[in-house]
Design an enzyme around this catalytic site. Sequence first.
Site, PDB file in Angstrom:
ATOM      1  N   LYS A  22      11.039  -9.074  23.049  1.00 42.62           N
ATOM      2  CA  LYS A  22      12.129  -9.297  24.019  1.00 42.62           C
ATOM      3  C   LYS A  22      12.109  -8.181  25.061  1.00 42.62           C
ATOM      4  O   LYS A  22      12.200  -8.449  26.266  1.00 42.62           O
ATOM      5  CB  LYS A  22      13.475  -9.275  23.304  1.00 42.62           C
ATOM      6  CG  LYS A  22      14.681  -9.163  24.222  1.00 42.62           C
ATOM      7  CD  LYS A  22      16.004  -9.142  23.485  1.00 42.62           C
ATOM      8  CE  LYS A  22      16.375  -7.783  22.984  1.00 42.62           C
ATOM      9  NZ  LYS A  22      16.960  -6.857  23.973  1.00 42.62           N
ATOM     10  N   ASN A  23      11.949  -6.949  24.615  1.00 38.73           N
ATOM     11  CA  ASN A  23      12.079  -5.811  25.529  1.00 38.73           C
ATOM     12  C   ASN A  23      10.839  -5.546  26.368  1.00 38.73           C
ATOM     13  O   ASN A  23      10.832  -4.643  27.200  1.00 38.73           O
ATOM     14  CB  ASN A  23      12.494  -4.554  24.746  1.00 38.73           C
ATOM     15  CG  ASN A  23      13.925  -4.671  24.256  1.00 38.73           C
ATOM     16  OD1 ASN A  23      14.662  -5.562  24.672  1.00 38.73           O
ATOM     17  ND2 ASN A  23      14.321  -3.801  23.351  1.00 38.73           N
ATOM     18  N   ARG A  92      22.619  -6.767  30.095  1.00 41.36           N
ATOM     19  CA  ARG A  92      22.479  -5.519  30.864  1.00 41.36           C
ATOM     20  C   ARG A  92      21.096  -5.418  31.495  1.00 41.36           C
ATOM     21  O   ARG A  92      20.925  -4.881  32.592  1.00 41.36           O
ATOM     22  CB  ARG A  92      22.709  -4.371  29.914  1.00 41.36           C
ATOM     23  CG  ARG A  92      22.629  -3.045  30.542  1.00 41.36           C
ATOM     24  CD  ARG A  92      22.828  -1.951  29.536  1.00 41.36           C
ATOM     25  NE  ARG A  92      22.725  -0.686  30.219  1.00 41.36           N
ATOM     26  CZ  ARG A  92      21.578  -0.196  30.636  1.00 41.36           C
ATOM     27  NH1 ARG A  92      20.473  -0.850  30.408  1.00 41.36           N
ATOM     28  NH2 ARG A  92      21.557   0.953  31.276  1.00 41.36           N
ATOM     29  N   CYS A 116      28.781  -1.947  26.752  1.00 43.75           N
ATOM     30  CA  CYS A 116      28.595  -2.996  25.743  1.00 43.75           C
ATOM     31  C   CYS A 116      29.026  -2.368  24.417  1.00 43.75           C
ATOM     32  O   CYS A 116      29.468  -1.230  24.362  1.00 43.75           O
ATOM     33  CB  CYS A 116      27.137  -3.457  25.716  1.00 43.75           C
ATOM     34  SG  CYS A 116      26.027  -2.240  25.021  1.00 43.75           S
ATOM     35  N   ARG A 121      26.372   2.717  28.591  1.00 45.43           N
ATOM     36  CA  ARG A 121      25.154   2.155  29.196  1.00 45.43           C
ATOM     37  C   ARG A 121      25.128   2.328  30.735  1.00 45.43           C
ATOM     38  O   ARG A 121      24.955   1.373  31.484  1.00 45.43           O
ATOM     39  CB  ARG A 121      25.005   0.680  28.859  1.00 45.43           C
ATOM     40  CG  ARG A 121      25.137   0.317  27.407  1.00 45.43           C
ATOM     41  CD  ARG A 121      24.079   0.847  26.495  1.00 45.43           C
ATOM     42  NE  ARG A 121      22.738   0.391  26.768  1.00 45.43           N
ATOM     43  CZ  ARG A 121      22.225  -0.743  26.324  1.00 45.43           C
ATOM     44  NH1 ARG A 121      22.965  -1.566  25.660  1.00 45.43           N
ATOM     45  NH2 ARG A 121      20.973  -1.067  26.600  1.00 45.43           N
ATOM     46  N   ASP A 311      16.813   0.979  17.713  1.00 45.66           N
ATOM     47  CA  ASP A 311      16.984  -0.468  17.497  1.00 45.66           C
ATOM     48  C   ASP A 311      16.719  -0.875  16.059  1.00 45.66           C
ATOM     49  O   ASP A 311      16.889  -2.047  15.718  1.00 45.66           O
ATOM     50  CB  ASP A 311      16.052  -1.265  18.421  1.00 45.66           C
ATOM     51  CG  ASP A 311      16.480  -1.123  19.869  1.00 45.66           C
ATOM     52  OD1 ASP A 311      15.693  -1.498  20.754  1.00 45.66           O
ATOM     53  OD2 ASP A 311      17.581  -0.615  20.108  1.00 45.66           O
ATOM     54  N   ILE A 333      20.727   8.387  20.298  1.00 38.18           N
ATOM     55  CA  ILE A 333      20.494   7.711  21.586  1.00 38.18           C
ATOM     56  C   ILE A 333      21.777   7.126  22.164  1.00 38.18           C
ATOM     57  O   ILE A 333      22.099   7.325  23.342  1.00 38.18           O
ATOM     58  CB  ILE A 333      19.433   6.584  21.443  1.00 38.18           C
ATOM     59  CG1 ILE A 333      18.152   7.119  20.809  1.00 38.18           C
ATOM     60  CG2 ILE A 333      19.178   5.910  22.791  1.00 38.18           C
ATOM     61  CD1 ILE A 333      17.350   8.069  21.674  1.00 38.18           C
ATOM     62  N   ARG A 405      20.258 -13.491  20.580  1.00 45.52           N
ATOM     63  CA  ARG A 405      19.817 -12.838  21.831  1.00 45.52           C
ATOM     64  C   ARG A 405      18.404 -12.292  21.657  1.00 45.52           C
ATOM     65  O   ARG A 405      17.632 -12.248  22.605  1.00 45.52           O
ATOM     66  CB  ARG A 405      20.739 -11.669  22.194  1.00 45.52           C
ATOM     67  CG  ARG A 405      22.137 -12.053  22.548  1.00 45.52           C
ATOM     68  CD  ARG A 405      22.904 -10.882  23.080  1.00 45.52           C
ATOM     69  NE  ARG A 405      22.163 -10.231  24.177  1.00 45.52           N
ATOM     70  CZ  ARG A 405      22.693  -9.294  24.952  1.00 45.52           C
ATOM     71  NH1 ARG A 405      23.930  -8.882  24.727  1.00 45.52           N
ATOM     72  NH2 ARG A 405      22.019  -8.749  25.928  1.00 45.52           N
TER      73      ARG A 405
HETATM   74  C1  EPZ Z   1      16.313  -0.103  26.229  1.00 43.00           C
HETATM   75  O1  EPZ Z   1      17.614  -0.062  26.752  1.00 43.00           O
HETATM   76  C2  EPZ Z   1      16.271  -1.297  25.283  1.00 43.00           C
HETATM   77  N1  EPZ Z   1      16.549  -2.522  26.036  1.00 43.00           N
HETATM   78  C3  EPZ Z   1      17.321  -1.102  24.186  1.00 43.00           C
HETATM   79  O2  EPZ Z   1      17.200  -2.197  23.281  1.00 43.00           O
HETATM   80  C4  EPZ Z   1      16.998   0.185  23.435  1.00 43.00           C
HETATM   81  O3  EPZ Z   1      17.984   0.412  22.458  1.00 43.00           O
HETATM   82  C5  EPZ Z   1      16.967   1.356  24.432  1.00 43.00           C
HETATM   83  O4  EPZ Z   1      16.018   1.089  25.481  1.00 43.00           O
HETATM   84  C6  EPZ Z   1      16.554   2.663  23.756  1.00 43.00           C
HETATM   85  O5  EPZ Z   1      15.290   2.524  23.179  1.00 43.00           O
HETATM   86  C7  EPZ Z   1      15.559  -3.058  26.791  1.00 43.00           C
HETATM   87  O6  EPZ Z   1      14.457  -2.537  26.863  1.00 43.00           O
HETATM   88  C8  EPZ Z   1      15.902  -4.323  27.535  1.00 43.00           C
HETATM   89  P1  EPZ Z   1      17.848   3.720  27.851  1.00 43.00           P
HETATM   90  P2  EPZ Z   1      17.954   0.927  27.994  1.00 43.00           P
HETATM   91  O7  EPZ Z   1      18.014   3.668  29.328  1.00 43.00           O
HETATM   92  O8  EPZ Z   1      16.776   1.063  28.864  1.00 43.00           O
HETATM   93  C9  EPZ Z   1      21.344   6.846  28.620  1.00 43.00           C
HETATM   94  C10 EPZ Z   1      17.968  -3.955  21.932  1.00 43.00           C
HETATM   95  O9  EPZ Z   1      18.640  -3.927  20.895  1.00 43.00           O
HETATM   96  N2  EPZ Z   1      21.187   6.488  30.048  1.00 43.00           N
HETATM   97  O10 EPZ Z   1      16.506   4.093  27.284  1.00 43.00           O
HETATM   98  O11 EPZ Z   1      19.223   0.440  28.585  1.00 43.00           O
HETATM   99  C11 EPZ Z   1      21.831   5.657  27.791  1.00 43.00           C
HETATM  100  O12 EPZ Z   1      23.235   5.546  27.836  1.00 43.00           O
HETATM  101  C12 EPZ Z   1      18.339  -3.059  23.094  1.00 43.00           C
HETATM  102  O13 EPZ Z   1      16.946  -4.656  22.102  1.00 43.00           O
HETATM  103  C13 EPZ Z   1      21.989   7.114  30.983  1.00 43.00           C
HETATM  104  O14 EPZ Z   1      22.834   7.946  30.657  1.00 43.00           O
HETATM  105  O15 EPZ Z   1      18.226   2.293  27.264  1.00 43.00           O
HETATM  106  C14 EPZ Z   1      21.313   6.010  26.415  1.00 43.00           C
HETATM  107  O16 EPZ Z   1      22.197   6.926  25.820  1.00 43.00           O
HETATM  108  C15 EPZ Z   1      19.641  -2.319  22.844  1.00 43.00           C
HETATM  109  N3  EPZ Z   1      21.834   6.783  32.302  1.00 43.00           N
HETATM  110  C16 EPZ Z   1      19.979   6.698  26.706  1.00 43.00           C
HETATM  111  O17 EPZ Z   1      20.056   7.148  28.070  1.00 43.00           O
HETATM  112  C17 EPZ Z   1      20.902   5.855  32.715  1.00 43.00           C
HETATM  113  O18 EPZ Z   1      20.773   5.612  33.929  1.00 43.00           O
HETATM  114  C18 EPZ Z   1      18.745   5.811  26.558  1.00 43.00           C
HETATM  115  O19 EPZ Z   1      19.016   4.622  27.247  1.00 43.00           O
HETATM  116  C19 EPZ Z   1      20.101   5.220  31.725  1.00 43.00           C
HETATM  117  C20 EPZ Z   1      20.248   5.559  30.401  1.00 43.00           C
END
Ligand code: EPZ
Length: 426
Positions: A22-23, A92, A116, A121, A311, A333, A405
């Site tokens: 998915k990702n 998202r 969420c 996020r 995840d 995370i 999802r």
């Molecule tokens: C990706 O989300 C995945 N989704 C998530 O999978 C996964 O949990 C996550 O990466 C971490 O591995 C997809 O790839 C579609 P991040 P993403 O930006 O990119 C903070 C699932 O279950 N952050 O790597 O949204 C954020 O809040 C989903 O399949 C900021 O502060 O995650 C988090 O604490 C859930 N500002 C950390 O960084 C930003 O601009 C990592 O988030 C971006 C992120």
Amino acid sequence: MDKIILEGGVPLNGTVAVSGSKNAALPLMAASLITPGRHVLHNVPDLRDTRTMLKVLETLGTRWSREGGTVYLDTSELTGAEAPYELVKTMRASVLVLGPLLARVGLARVSLPGGCAIGARPINYHVRGFEQLGVKTVLEKGYVEASAQGRLQGNVVYFDNPTVTGTENLLMASVTASGTTVIKNAAREPEVGNLIDMLVSMGAEIEGRDSDRLTVHGVERLAEAEATIIPDRIEAGTYLIAAAAAGGEVTVQGCIPDHLPSLVEKLRGTGIQIKEHDTSFTVTSPGWTEGSRNLRSVDIRTMPYPGFPTDLQAQFMALMTTAEGVSVIHETIFENRFMHVAELQRMGADIKIDGCTAIVTGKKRGELCGAPVMATDLRASASLVIAGLAAEGITEISRIYHLERGYENMAEKMRKLGARIKVVRE
Ligand code: EPZ
């Protein structure tokens, strides 16, 4: 409200095939916007989230069709540059159209995703990165409006924390920028590598794949794409953990073992047997036999790849509720990724939360009992299925749209492994 009903205490045996990731599918589908034309993506899982991404692409003018696992995307005509709140609030990852739209037309208006179940996020790292490339951004009325005069300008982008979709968005924005972009503290997840491979096959010039420093030399334009989505490592890990919890012998087929280094290490630490093959794992677990507990407790700390995946945290916690001893689980995370704990406690699990740390004390067989529980987010849903497989009696999981999802036909795949599980459509 659709729900899953399952009876625990039954071991799993047989082979389960892993679907496309998915990702990886979500960014690769978004990348088709960069170049007007016809693109082909193979091994695209048919999920609620990939269907939502197709709707987002459709609102931007994309015409698409699906034949089995192959999705054909025609992005020749762009009729808009806005991803509406109605769609973004349900997924998202819709923010992944920002980078491609900026590369294509220098304009994008995308609803801020909002929080969420697992956390706030934000996308501030994405926005700041675009600004480094000469993009003007305005945040108003819950939308981010991004615009650039002409081509984006290559520059150095630094992320405070590795962000997966942030890295993917900046890659897609920078491939046709003028000059060179260096992304520092980039995410190293395999899904980022899958996107890099697709962009390079379209003519992009990107160095540093799999590292935390990516260098992108902008080119004038990219060609049309034909790419294959990698297997879903989180789905594969979910089935490995399910087999460990239920007991039995399961082969998880069509995956890339190298993508799960941390999980395999941790599962071996519980005492189960895992054999790695080129494209599959075979796990053998005694499960939770009468009286004694054959699984040892193991501590985990979620980290960016190649650390333990956030995840898989909820799924591993469900396993630890059946193990011998105490497991300490740190979620580093996301700030609120323990929504599954209250539901596991309703099944009799002994879990104490202290901030972003959960202390899980394993229970004896018969002390973890099936119950009516509610899914709160995608991976929490998977955690409840795993707990239900191990628990005594019947577990009913409501709000399973969360599960759908990110998992293709989970009930059917589990049933083929011998689980007593069914979906009740209401
Ligand atoms: C990706 O989300 C995945 N989704 C998530 O999978 C996964 O949990 C996550 O990466 C971490 O591995 C997809 O790839 C579609 P991040 P993403 O930006 O990119 C903070 C699932 O279950 N952050 O790597 O949204 C954020 O809040 C989903 O399949 C900021 O502060 O995650 C988090 O604490 C859930 N500002 C950390 O960084 C930003 O601009 C990592 O988030 C971006 C992120």
